[in-house]
Write a protein that holds these residues in place. Structure first.
Motif, PDB file in Angstrom:
ATOM      1  N   UNK A 175      28.038 -19.765  -1.717  1.00  0.00           N
ATOM      2  CA  UNK A 175      29.022 -19.611  -2.842  1.00  0.00           C
ATOM      3  C   UNK A 175      29.405 -18.271  -2.995  1.00  0.00           C
ATOM      4  N   UNK A 176      30.931 -18.209  -3.415  1.00  0.00           N
ATOM      5  CA  UNK A 176      31.191 -17.093  -3.843  1.00  0.00           C
ATOM      6  C   UNK A 176      31.657 -17.034  -5.344  1.00  0.00           C
ATOM      7  N   UNK A 177      31.411 -15.962  -6.167  1.00  0.00           N
ATOM      8  CA  UNK A 177      31.784 -16.178  -7.500  1.00  0.00           C
ATOM      9  C   UNK A 177      32.537 -14.536  -7.888  1.00  0.00           C
ATOM     10  N   UNK A 178      33.042 -14.766  -9.008  1.00  0.00           N
ATOM     11  CA  UNK A 178      33.940 -13.695  -9.405  1.00  0.00           C
ATOM     12  C   UNK A 178      33.467 -13.446 -11.050  1.00  0.00           C
ATOM     13  N   UNK A 179      33.441 -12.077 -11.361  1.00  0.00           N
ATOM     14  CA  UNK A 179      33.286 -12.021 -12.819  1.00  0.00           C
ATOM     15  C   UNK A 179      34.579 -11.218 -13.289  1.00  0.00           C
ATOM     16  N   UNK A 189      20.813 -20.626  -7.366  1.00  0.00           N
ATOM     17  CA  UNK A 189      22.121 -20.499  -8.282  1.00  0.00           C
ATOM     18  C   UNK A 189      22.022 -19.172  -8.820  1.00  0.00           C
ATOM     19  N   UNK A 190      22.715 -18.990 -10.250  1.00  0.00           N
ATOM     20  CA  UNK A 190      22.848 -17.595 -10.690  1.00  0.00           C
ATOM     21  C   UNK A 190      22.018 -17.474 -11.796  1.00  0.00           C
ATOM     22  N   UNK A 191      21.407 -16.500 -12.123  1.00  0.00           N
ATOM     23  CA  UNK A 191      20.393 -16.223 -13.391  1.00  0.00           C
ATOM     24  C   UNK A 191      20.789 -14.787 -13.943  1.00  0.00           C
ATOM     25  N   UNK A 192      21.054 -14.848 -15.236  1.00  0.00           N
ATOM     26  CA  UNK A 192      21.458 -13.672 -16.079  1.00  0.00           C
ATOM     27  C   UNK A 192      20.095 -13.021 -16.701  1.00  0.00           C
ATOM     28  N   UNK A 193      19.665 -11.977 -16.484  1.00  0.00           N
ATOM     29  CA  UNK A 193      18.631 -11.358 -17.379  1.00  0.00           C
ATOM     30  C   UNK A 193      18.933 -10.317 -18.113  1.00  0.00           C
ATOM     31  N   UNK A 194      18.782 -10.031 -19.288  1.00  0.00           N
ATOM     32  CA  UNK A 194      18.949  -9.063 -20.242  1.00  0.00           C
ATOM     33  C   UNK A 194      18.041  -8.073 -19.879  1.00  0.00           C
ATOM     34  N   UNK A 195      18.290  -6.779 -19.869  1.00  0.00           N
ATOM     35  CA  UNK A 195      17.560  -5.722 -19.401  1.00  0.00           C
ATOM     36  C   UNK A 195      17.047  -4.942 -20.577  1.00  0.00           C
ATOM     37  N   UNK A 245      22.850 -15.782 -27.887  1.00  0.00           N
ATOM     38  CA  UNK A 245      22.071 -14.801 -27.368  1.00  0.00           C
ATOM     39  C   UNK A 245      21.139 -15.198 -26.206  1.00  0.00           C
ATOM     40  N   UNK A 246      21.135 -14.536 -25.140  1.00  0.00           N
ATOM     41  CA  UNK A 246      20.326 -14.901 -23.959  1.00  0.00           C
ATOM     42  C   UNK A 246      19.484 -13.807 -23.344  1.00  0.00           C
ATOM     43  N   UNK A 247      18.203 -14.085 -23.088  1.00  0.00           N
ATOM     44  CA  UNK A 247      17.358 -13.209 -22.636  1.00  0.00           C
ATOM     45  C   UNK A 247      17.207 -13.304 -20.981  1.00  0.00           C
ATOM     46  N   UNK A 248      17.032 -14.757 -20.502  1.00  0.00           N
ATOM     47  CA  UNK A 248      17.069 -14.976 -19.127  1.00  0.00           C
ATOM     48  C   UNK A 248      17.648 -16.452 -19.156  1.00  0.00           C
ATOM     49  N   UNK A 249      18.413 -16.789 -18.373  1.00  0.00           N
ATOM     50  CA  UNK A 249      19.163 -18.090 -18.395  1.00  0.00           C
ATOM     51  C   UNK A 249      20.057 -18.286 -17.208  1.00  0.00           C
ATOM     52  N   UNK A 250      20.082 -19.282 -16.608  1.00  0.00           N
ATOM     53  CA  UNK A 250      20.989 -19.856 -15.543  1.00  0.00           C
ATOM     54  C   UNK A 250      22.325 -20.057 -16.063  1.00  0.00           C
TER      55      UNK A 250
END
Length: 157
Positions: A61-65, A114-120, A132-137
């Protein structure tokens, strides 16, 4: 006395800002010159673009931000499989140059699940749809808030 809109050089001299270089210190990041890109999340038949519709089988899959508001409004980046680092420092894959963004702010990981976002460990945190998200899909249509930037995750073509 030197006006506030002058900068001091390393040798102690003062320089007048160059108006053509971009926003001046203290300028509102959401000025009237900002634009918002309209992204078509539907195909020609009016059907939502879903999994497997964007990109080929080989590419995944192609994604854009897409930056929705702020000094880079309308700018977009493709998010490729693997890790995409976001932050203020130039070594990041996506550079968001503002003091409210940490040098290494967050990480997007795109794989077969899928895509996961992780705060560093960012100073101001990373928000997904206002939470607020630390790690989430994250999914297409989700809004990310990284520092002062509001970004939309969308399916690319």
């Amino acid at each position: 006395m030197v006006p506030d809109n002058y900068t001091r050089g390393m040798d102690g001299t003062h320089q007048e800002p160059d108006a053509a270089v971009g926003p001046q210190p203290g300028a509102d990041a959401t000025s009237s010159g900002d634009v918002t890109e309209v992204l078509d999340l539907f195909d020609e038949e009016g059907k939502p673009i879903g999994p497997g519709r964007a990109g080929s089988e080989d590419d995944g899959p192609a994604y854009k931000l897409i930056v929705r508001t702020g000094q880079q409004a309308g700018r977009s980046w493709s998010v490729l499989p693997g890790d995409t680092r976001i932050g203020r420092h130039p070594y990041n894959d996506i550079l968001l140059d503002h003091i409210t963004v940490s040098r290494s702010h967050c990480l997007l990981t795109l794989d077969a699940t899928g895509m996961t976002l992780t705060d560093l460990g960012s100073t101001n945190g990373t928000y997904v749809n206002g939470r607020l998200a630390e790690s989430t899909t994250i999914l297409p249509g989700d809004e990310l808030m990284i520092g002062m930037f509001r970004l939309l995750l969308a399916r690319g073509r």
